[in-house]
Design a protein around this motif. Structure first.
Motif, PDB file in Angstrom:
ATOM      1  N   SER A  95       3.256   5.569  -2.361  1.00 51.91           N
ATOM      2  CA  SER A  95       3.950   6.769  -3.412  1.00 51.91           C
ATOM      3  C   SER A  95       4.762   6.801  -4.786  1.00 51.91           C
ATOM      4  CB  SER A  95       5.881   6.392  -2.390  1.00 51.91           C
ATOM      5  OG  SER A  95       5.802   4.553  -3.442  1.00 51.91           O
ATOM      6  N   ASP A  96       3.951   5.876  -5.066  1.00 53.15           N
ATOM      7  CA  ASP A  96       3.889   6.020  -6.644  1.00 53.15           C
ATOM      8  C   ASP A  96       2.885   6.541  -7.720  1.00 53.15           C
ATOM      9  OD1 ASP A  96       6.477   4.246  -7.131  1.00 53.15           O
ATOM     10  OD2 ASP A  96       5.368   2.361  -7.900  1.00 53.15           O
ATOM     11  N   VAL A  97       1.404   6.466  -7.212  1.00 53.63           N
ATOM     12  CA  VAL A  97       0.755   8.074  -7.501  1.00 53.63           C
ATOM     13  C   VAL A  97       0.910   9.071  -7.495  1.00 53.63           C
ATOM     14  CG1 VAL A  97      -1.439   8.494  -6.895  1.00 53.63           C
ATOM     15  CG2 VAL A  97      -1.277   5.615  -7.168  1.00 53.63           C
ATOM     16  N   ARG A  98       2.139   9.188  -6.240  1.00 53.09           N
ATOM     17  CA  ARG A  98       2.405  10.907  -5.953  1.00 53.09           C
ATOM     18  C   ARG A  98       4.121  11.126  -6.481  1.00 53.09           C
ATOM     19  NH1 ARG A  98       3.927  12.471  -0.347  1.00 53.09           N
ATOM     20  NH2 ARG A  98       3.932  13.945  -1.286  1.00 53.09           N
ATOM     21  N   ARG A  99       4.418  10.400  -7.271  1.00 57.95           N
ATOM     22  CA  ARG A  99       5.999  10.458  -8.113  1.00 57.95           C
ATOM     23  C   ARG A  99       5.911  10.768  -9.237  1.00 57.95           C
ATOM     24  NH1 ARG A  99      10.721   5.828  -7.915  1.00 57.95           N
ATOM     25  NH2 ARG A  99      12.178   6.790  -9.074  1.00 57.95           N
ATOM     26  N   PHE A 100       4.397   9.620  -9.730  1.00 58.08           N
ATOM     27  CA  PHE A 100       4.447   9.458 -11.283  1.00 58.08           C
ATOM     28  C   PHE A 100       3.430  10.064 -11.450  1.00 58.08           C
ATOM     29  CE2 PHE A 100       6.031   5.222 -10.671  1.00 58.08           C
ATOM     30  CZ  PHE A 100       7.487   5.056 -10.674  1.00 58.08           C
ATOM     31  N   ARG A 101       2.919  11.176 -10.646  1.00 55.20           N
ATOM     32  CA  ARG A 101       1.289  11.484 -11.273  1.00 55.20           C
ATOM     33  C   ARG A 101       1.083  12.223 -12.707  1.00 55.20           C
ATOM     34  NH1 ARG A 101      -4.189  13.439  -8.182  1.00 55.20           N
ATOM     35  NH2 ARG A 101      -5.052  14.334  -9.969  1.00 55.20           N
ATOM     36  N   PRO A 102       2.586  13.631 -11.787  1.00 53.24           N
ATOM     37  CA  PRO A 102       2.896  14.998 -12.636  1.00 53.24           C
ATOM     38  C   PRO A 102       3.572  14.594 -14.087  1.00 53.24           C
ATOM     39  CG  PRO A 102       3.771  14.998 -10.342  1.00 53.24           C
ATOM     40  CD  PRO A 102       3.564  13.474 -10.387  1.00 53.24           C
ATOM     41  N   ILE A 103       3.363  13.133 -14.368  1.00 55.86           N
ATOM     42  CA  ILE A 103       4.772  13.136 -15.076  1.00 55.86           C
ATOM     43  C   ILE A 103       3.238  12.014 -16.544  1.00 55.86           C
ATOM     44  CG2 ILE A 103       6.222  10.582 -15.969  1.00 55.86           C
ATOM     45  CD1 ILE A 103       7.933  11.311 -13.910  1.00 55.86           C
ATOM     46  N   LEU A 104       2.534  11.757 -15.776  1.00 55.33           N
ATOM     47  CA  LEU A 104       1.959  11.016 -16.222  1.00 55.33           C
ATOM     48  C   LEU A 104       0.618  12.250 -16.530  1.00 55.33           C
ATOM     49  CD1 LEU A 104       1.910   7.126 -14.531  1.00 55.33           C
ATOM     50  CD2 LEU A 104       2.351   7.653 -17.078  1.00 55.33           C
ATOM     51  N   ASP A 105       0.374  12.616 -16.231  1.00 53.78           N
ATOM     52  CA  ASP A 105      -0.777  14.092 -16.538  1.00 53.78           C
ATOM     53  C   ASP A 105      -0.464  14.830 -17.109  1.00 53.78           C
ATOM     54  OD1 ASP A 105      -2.901  12.973 -14.521  1.00 53.78           O
ATOM     55  OD2 ASP A 105      -1.729  14.848 -12.749  1.00 53.78           O
ATOM     56  N   LYS A 106       1.682  15.137 -17.695  1.00 49.71           N
ATOM     57  CA  LYS A 106       1.492  15.690 -18.940  1.00 49.71           C
ATOM     58  C   LYS A 106       1.277  14.567 -20.225  1.00 49.71           C
ATOM     59  CE  LYS A 106       3.727  18.846 -15.793  1.00 49.71           C
ATOM     60  NZ  LYS A 106       5.096  19.584 -15.410  1.00 49.71           N
ATOM     61  N   MET A 149       0.759  -1.594  -0.172  1.00 46.31           N
ATOM     62  CA  MET A 149      -0.075   0.069  -0.390  1.00 46.31           C
ATOM     63  C   MET A 149       1.330   1.263  -0.326  1.00 46.31           C
ATOM     64  SD  MET A 149      -2.979  -1.072   2.443  1.00 46.31           S
ATOM     65  CE  MET A 149      -2.489  -1.158   3.998  1.00 46.31           C
ATOM     66  N   TRP A 150       1.741   1.250   0.995  1.00 41.74           N
ATOM     67  CA  TRP A 150       2.881   2.644   0.692  1.00 41.74           C
ATOM     68  C   TRP A 150       3.802   2.491  -0.444  1.00 41.74           C
ATOM     69  CZ3 TRP A 150       4.143   6.472   3.260  1.00 41.74           C
ATOM     70  CH2 TRP A 150       5.327   7.071   2.958  1.00 41.74           C
ATOM     71  N   LYS A 151       3.868   1.522  -1.371  1.00 42.94           N
ATOM     72  CA  LYS A 151       4.287   1.514  -2.521  1.00 42.94           C
ATOM     73  C   LYS A 151       3.993   2.089  -3.463  1.00 42.94           C
ATOM     74  CE  LYS A 151       7.652   0.425  -5.827  1.00 42.94           C
ATOM     75  NZ  LYS A 151       9.310   1.320  -5.974  1.00 42.94           N
ATOM     76  N   VAL A 152       2.294   1.458  -3.718  1.00 43.83           N
ATOM     77  CA  VAL A 152       1.535   2.460  -4.068  1.00 43.83           C
ATOM     78  C   VAL A 152       0.676   3.700  -4.301  1.00 43.83           C
ATOM     79  CG1 VAL A 152      -1.814   2.077  -4.871  1.00 43.83           C
ATOM     80  CG2 VAL A 152      -0.143  -0.119  -4.718  1.00 43.83           C
TER      81      VAL A 152
END
Length: 277
Positions: free
Chosen positions: A266-277, A261-264
């Motif tokens: 942290s990955d959501v926070r980490r990759f969202r700026p990249i994937l949103d663009k 759950m921590w990995k999910v």
């Protein structure tokens, strides 16, 4: 299309086509792949992996293996691929891995008759490793990759193989079925997460925290040997009516699920700026 693989030290393994371009983007033709300074900076955020920007081909991906044995294993697989008879195809090896998993299940279950059958289970684990690990290496060595079909066939067989192996361990006298199914659920949970990242991030993580499929197979070899040495009291020991091993595996699985759950998150926070663009 080629696949690009990162070794245990984060170094690229060059090839041809897109694979070589990922190693050295300047060698790629401008109309087929463009990398800006901003994209390069973003790619470093995805664990130093350059994602393949092609949403129409969701399973064309970058392979990342940072397990403890990754480099040595890769060298061994290349050596084997160069010496594999031409009559043997990657599909043959994929089926060998699946057959090996069935042998593991049969060997572990037969250990209730005689502990000597544990060697049959170990043979099955070797067959499973050889087929599952060498099929993709052989395809890349012969330049006959099929990124879509190969991915589908290989990982469909992997899911079946994982089930065979864990259920077999649960049927053995060295584990319990409850603990085996709980461990299987955690393994499939991480596997599902891995496949989601392949679809979204175009990266296939073959290991987490230094542990990959090969390291897991070695643990599956070490555990029965330890149980044989220790004796049946290790499995039969109880605390408040429950087997101690079941309590231990439940606690470890809970920790794994918490880490997942921590990995999910942290990955959501980490990759969202990249994937949103």
């Amino acid at each position: 299309m080629k696949l690009y693989q990162i070794d245990g030290h984060g170094q690229g393994i060059p090839g041809s086509g897109l694979e070589a371009a990922l190693v050295n983007p300047s060698q790629m033709q401008p109309d087929s792949f463009r990398t800006t300074s901003t994209e390069t900076a973003k790619s470093k955020e995805i664990e130093n992996v350059v994602p393949i920007d092609n949403p129409d081909q969701p399973v064309h991906h970058v392979r990342v293996n940072n397990s403890f044995l990754a480099t040595r294993e890769r060298n061994a697989l290349r050596w084997l691929a160069a010496r594999t008879p031409s009559a043997v195809t990657p599909d043959h090896l994929t089926l060998l891995g699946l057959f090996g998993a069935a042998v593991v299940m049969a060997g572990f279950a037969a250990c209730r008759v005689s502990p000597w059958f544990v060697w049959l289970a170990f043979l099955g684990l070797f067959m499973n490793w050889l087929g599952d690990s060498l099929d993709g290496t052989l395809a890349r060595y012969r330049k006959i990759e099929r990124p879509d079909f190969g991915y589908f066939l290989d990982h469909s067989c992997d899911l079946i193989s994982q089930t065979f192996i864990f259920v077999g361990l649960g049927l053995s006298p060295y584990f319990t079925l409850f603990s085996a199914l709980l461990a299987l659920s955690m393994y499939l949970l991480m596997t599902s997460f891995t496949y989601l990242k392949v679809l979204i991030l175009k990266t296939h993580h073959l290991s987490y925290y230094g542990m990959g499929a090969t390291e897991l197979r070695l643990l599956l070899i070490a555990w029965p040997l330890f149980a044989l040495w220790y004796g049946p009291s290790m499995i039969d020991a109880r605390f408040m009516g429950a087997r101690c091993i079941d309590i231990t595996i439940f606690i470890l699985s809970s920790l794994v699920f918490t880490a997942f759950m921590w990995k999910v998150w942290s990955d959501v926070r980490r990759f969202r700026p990249i994937l949103d663009k």
